[in-house]
Design an enzyme around this catalytic site. Sequence first.
Site, mmCIF file in Angstrom:
data_model
loop_
_atom_site.group_PDB
_atom_site.id
_atom_site.type_symbol
_atom_site.label_atom_id
_atom_site.label_comp_id
_atom_site.label_asym_id
_atom_site.label_seq_id
_atom_site.Cartn_x
_atom_site.Cartn_y
_atom_site.Cartn_z
ATOM 1 N N CYS A 1 91.302 36.580 52.873
ATOM 2 C CA CYS A 1 92.260 36.964 53.889
ATOM 3 C C CYS A 1 92.954 35.764 54.544
ATOM 4 O O CYS A 1 93.554 34.944 53.872
ATOM 5 C CB CYS A 1 91.543 37.844 54.920
ATOM 6 S SG CYS A 1 92.590 38.799 56.029
ATOM 7 N N LYS B 1 82.987 33.570 54.495
ATOM 8 C CA LYS B 1 84.231 33.243 55.186
ATOM 9 C C LYS B 1 83.954 32.233 56.290
ATOM 10 O O LYS B 1 83.057 32.426 57.114
ATOM 11 C CB LYS B 1 84.841 34.522 55.778
ATOM 12 C CG LYS B 1 86.270 34.385 56.273
ATOM 13 C CD LYS B 1 86.810 35.768 56.652
ATOM 14 C CE LYS B 1 88.265 35.737 57.037
ATOM 15 N NZ LYS B 1 88.796 37.099 57.319
ATOM 16 N N GLU C 1 88.398 41.696 49.756
ATOM 17 C CA GLU C 1 87.521 41.296 50.857
ATOM 18 C C GLU C 1 86.683 42.491 51.314
ATOM 19 O O GLU C 1 87.175 43.614 51.441
ATOM 20 C CB GLU C 1 88.363 40.777 52.024
ATOM 21 C CG GLU C 1 87.536 40.318 53.224
ATOM 22 C CD GLU C 1 88.403 39.843 54.385
ATOM 23 O OE1 GLU C 1 88.120 38.769 54.923
ATOM 24 O OE2 GLU C 1 89.372 40.551 54.734
#
Length: 337
Positions: free
Chosen positions: A161, A127, A45
């Site tokens: 994540c 995200k 990430e």
Amino acid sequence: MSETMRVAAVQAEPVWFDLAATTEKTVSMIEEAAAAGVELLAFPETWLPGYPIFLWSHPVPEQLASIDRYHRNSPRIDGPELARIREAAARRKVSVVLGFSERDQGSLYMSQAIISADGTILLHRRKLKPTHAERTLFGESDGSGLQVVDTPFGRMGALNCWEHIQPLVKFALYAQHEQVHVAGWPCFGIFQEHPSLGAEACLAVTRTYAIEGSAFVLASCQMISEEGAQQFLVNGSPSPIIDGGGGYARIFGPDGGPLGDPLPTDQEGFIVADIDLGAIAMAKTFADPVGHYSRPDVFGFTVDRRPRHVAVLTGEGSAFSGALDPEAAAPPEPMLA
């Protein structure tokens, strides 16, 4: 479609907040992976330009200089840094999943790109919901990035994540019969004392993803050295939330079993494994959450994947070209439940 392939999950430290240097390191790692016969290489990430640890370690007034530097070193999806990485992937015939802080005008997004071995971007996603302090720096996405794409190595998807603890986000990819998944993680060398933020919990949800989705999962992560910790000084010393090391890259099979040999937590490199997509059928024989183990008669699930835009401008001379598709007003199709 090939049934077997060699994959690798990166465990490395970025050149903190230096876009040019981290791009150079990315290209070098692609070269190294290709020499080892790797066909798919997964980066963490916000690998470019490194995860913004200052969001968690510094009061907001003390973050301002770091925020400015971070913006300046965040790449554009159509920028020269992504172009160079795509060229390296094509030259060495390696598919790459890249995590990066994407700069789009005045906003940043926690993005991932699935890049094919010919340099084509197969998927560009953001995200869906940045986590906690991340929301002070990054914008959130619409549902258009919740996609699984066809590749020569099977159906592939990616999440960042803590998207891996959101049941509906995960199910949106399971429902598309994902076979290979990239889980991009930041550095686990921070907040190790917090139960839900530490490596043990985050690897547990990653392994759960493999079992639930009956998919191969590549968990890539950043690490931090003593030198890197100097980027995050509090009262002249490295931030107390930084423990150092933090490298916990892993690869899991569709039955949840670990694959490849883990590296020491303070050692850079990548974990390599040879995977066989044929193993997925056996895993799904026991539990297929979007097949024989589902109950669509009891549960309904809809994912709206229409792109959203802040304005739809029409007429000649418009500087905005992102108008919604003609079908955008139609209700979304329900997905498997």
